[in-house]
Design a protein around this motif. Sequence first.
Motif, short mmCIF file in Angstrom:
data_model
loop_
_atom_site.label_atom_id
_atom_site.label_comp_id
_atom_site.label_asym_id
_atom_site.label_seq_id
_atom_site.Cartn_x
_atom_site.Cartn_y
_atom_site.Cartn_z
N ILE A 1 -2.86 6.98 3.63
CA ILE A 1 -1.57 6.48 4.10
C ILE A 1 -0.56 7.62 3.95
O ILE A 1 -0.78 8.57 3.20
CB ILE A 1 -1.11 5.25 3.29
N ARG A 2 0.55 7.54 4.66
CA ARG A 2 1.57 8.58 4.61
C ARG A 2 2.77 8.07 3.81
O ARG A 2 3.24 6.95 4.04
CB ARG A 2 2.01 8.99 6.01
N VAL A 3 3.22 8.90 2.90
CA VAL A 3 4.40 8.55 2.11
C VAL A 3 5.37 9.72 2.15
O VAL A 3 5.01 10.84 2.52
CB VAL A 3 4.02 8.22 0.65
N GLY B 1 5.41 -8.74 -4.09
CA GLY B 1 5.80 -8.92 -2.70
C GLY B 1 4.96 -8.05 -1.78
O GLY B 1 5.42 -7.63 -0.72
N ILE B 2 3.72 -7.77 -2.19
CA ILE B 2 2.82 -6.91 -1.42
C ILE B 2 1.53 -7.67 -1.20
O ILE B 2 0.94 -8.19 -2.15
CB ILE B 2 2.54 -5.59 -2.17
N GLU C 1 4.73 0.55 0.85
CA GLU C 1 4.34 -0.86 0.95
C GLU C 1 2.96 -1.12 0.36
O GLU C 1 2.34 -2.14 0.65
CB GLU C 1 4.39 -1.30 2.42
N HIS C 2 2.49 -0.19 -0.47
CA HIS C 2 1.18 -0.34 -1.12
C HIS C 2 1.35 -0.26 -2.63
O HIS C 2 2.26 0.39 -3.13
CB HIS C 2 0.21 0.75 -0.66
N ALA C 3 0.44 -0.92 -3.35
CA ALA C 3 0.45 -0.87 -4.81
C ALA C 3 -0.87 -0.29 -5.31
O ALA C 3 -1.95 -0.66 -4.83
CB ALA C 3 0.66 -2.27 -5.39
N HIS C 4 -0.75 0.60 -6.28
CA HIS C 4 -1.92 1.22 -6.91
C HIS C 4 -1.94 0.74 -8.36
O HIS C 4 -1.06 1.07 -9.14
CB HIS C 4 -1.80 2.75 -6.84
N ILE C 5 -2.93 -0.09 -8.70
CA ILE C 5 -2.98 -0.75 -10.00
C ILE C 5 -4.15 -0.19 -10.79
O ILE C 5 -5.30 -0.31 -10.37
CB ILE C 5 -3.13 -2.27 -9.82
#
Length: 720
Positions: free
Chosen positions: A520-522, A490-491, A456-460
């Motif tokens: 964060i955990r993925v 959508g984030i 649910e995270h974005a790395h840009i």
Amino acid sequence: MTDHTLFVTAARSLEPQLADELAALGATAVKPGRGGVYCTATLAVLYRVCLRSRLASRVLLPLAAFDAADDTALYTGCRSVDWAALLAPGATLAVDFSSSRSTLTHTRFGAQRVKDAVVDVLRDARGERPDVDRDQPDCRINAYLLDNRAQLALDLGGGALHRRPWLAEGGRPAVPANLAAALLQKSGWPDTAQHELVCLWSCDGTVAIEAAEMAAGLAPNRSRAHWGFLGWQDHDPSVWDDALAAGDTPTPEALPRVVAVEPDRRLHAVARAAIRAAGVTVELDNTDPVTRLRTRPLTHSTLVVATPVNAQCSDSTWPALGDGLKHAAAIGPDATADAEERAHRAGVLVPNLDCGKQLGLRARKRNQFRVDQDDWTLLQLPLDPDHVVDRVAAAARRQAAAREAALARGADALVNRIRKNQRTVGKWAAREQIACYRLYDADLPEYALAIDLFGEHAHIQEYAAPSSVDAARAAQRLEDAVAVLPEALGIPAERCVVKRRQRQRGDAQYQKHDDTEAFIRVTEGGARFAVNLHDYLDTGLFLDHRTTRRIVADLARGKRLLNLFGYTGSVTVQAALAGAAASLTVDMSQTYLDWAGRNFSLNQLDGRAHRLERADVLSWLATHTEHYDVVFLDPPTFSNSKRMSQSFDVQRDHVPLMRNALARLAPGGTLVFSTNHRRFKLDEAAFDDCDIDNISARTLPRDFARNPRIHTVWTLSRAA
């Protein structure tokens, strides 16, 4: 009494403030200029300016201006000045020379030519040559060359006045004393209603000392050891004695309390020595500034001055500081209803207005200042309920306005491409149960971004634009992308992390870029990983190696794995969960080994079977003797880390490195070698005793198909 025309220099942006100060000290015909203020002053006022001005850098008496395209013209122009009428007999002298946009650039040579002219004039007039004293001359001559035009002046202050007498020899404060005084004045200090000043990130104590002196009415240069007018013919010792006898402004009966808060212990020692030398009373506190605000309410009418120019401030610093100010002033959401109303104020120095908006406080005024070649803004903040801003609502309004403006500038093309990729790559990732993948990789040239989703995270990441692209236009497009991406993805914006990507030098890619410790955990392939999107250029999980990790895991099932340049141990984790009997992960960075240990704990790996070792891989391979069934080798493209015995270049050094890695293979073992060097060429002739297989095409995941050169992977095994 004769009036003298002066040019009093100041740091950029302080000219109007200095003009007001000079007028208050008695100067007339005050006129701000570039880099200083012109004024007229009697001898008594001149001495008062030298003693009492807090904002002045130098007090110059202009003498002459002339063209000086070369050293001969400079010498000739200086000889035209009647130095015998200016310098007293027997006076020592020194010359300060500087040059900008001129033919003559060598400062020592320029100073020498000016000195030669002065000495020659005085020798011709008096038959004797004056002595030079570079440290404490009786007369200091200032020569400035701009666009081949020289300006000569006597420096009556004898050097930089903002270098206060209490400043340590060779010391260079983060905030110069004259700028510190300007910040305090703009923040409203001192004020008869103010009972306390708390200086956050006080560094070497300069701001706090200036505040204590201002409150006590002390002249900033009261203990200055030497002056530049002592050998000036117009110097009048009796008028100077009167100026000294006038002393300081009468001290108030009760001085306000001044507190300097600086968490760095080394700077504390510097501040303590400076406070002692200045002879003022300042309390020192080495707690974290925000922690102090959260734990020590403001109990008097207090001015809080925050000058974090020497601090490692992250994006989270500013909201935390704003919340701390509101809490300490009892105006935040957790304030008590019966909190006593007090006239608390704050002056906060911010590197840009975006940081200021994160404080959640509305500024009464803003002032621009130049600090160490960077532009900072002083926000004057009344700490009262009327100036508290709903940060979330304000951010939402700014975000909506920015999005509309970005769409109007053409960012809808980026939105459409994101939605298209969500229908293709996004559906593929969902079908394959892949939570971390690349959604966009510079698909549109004008939006040169890499967008990776981590749950649910974005790395840009922005790719640095080539020099042919206008920097302002590239910056605007990044700003537009940041404005439209949260809704397109959508984030929420707070879970979209933006970084500027550029060519890294040395081991810069491994250096810390922030200090949030926000993990964060993925999940990937049944393994759990700790990912940090904020603090480093890379996140801890290379998404383009997703398939490579699976291939290594299959090879290592039931076998012994050696993971060299192991980074955060993600390859080891996948292999261990797939059934690797044992593993050893080697890396030089303790930070990354700790990160690997975190990943091991998340997946409950046995630390006895799966070991971590800190070492320089190049040196370690030369002495290590154990053998392994699978060796994974993914070295950096280049490194010149101080912890390494020598620099490393993967193209130059891959043969001996791979040879040493092959020596660690057990019979029938496999070396998996990977590199992200786009132009790398494997020297296959150097491995003619091995079976070599380029498996790069097999390791390229679908989400990286647009960029087939992102990495290259080979397997090597001993020929039968």
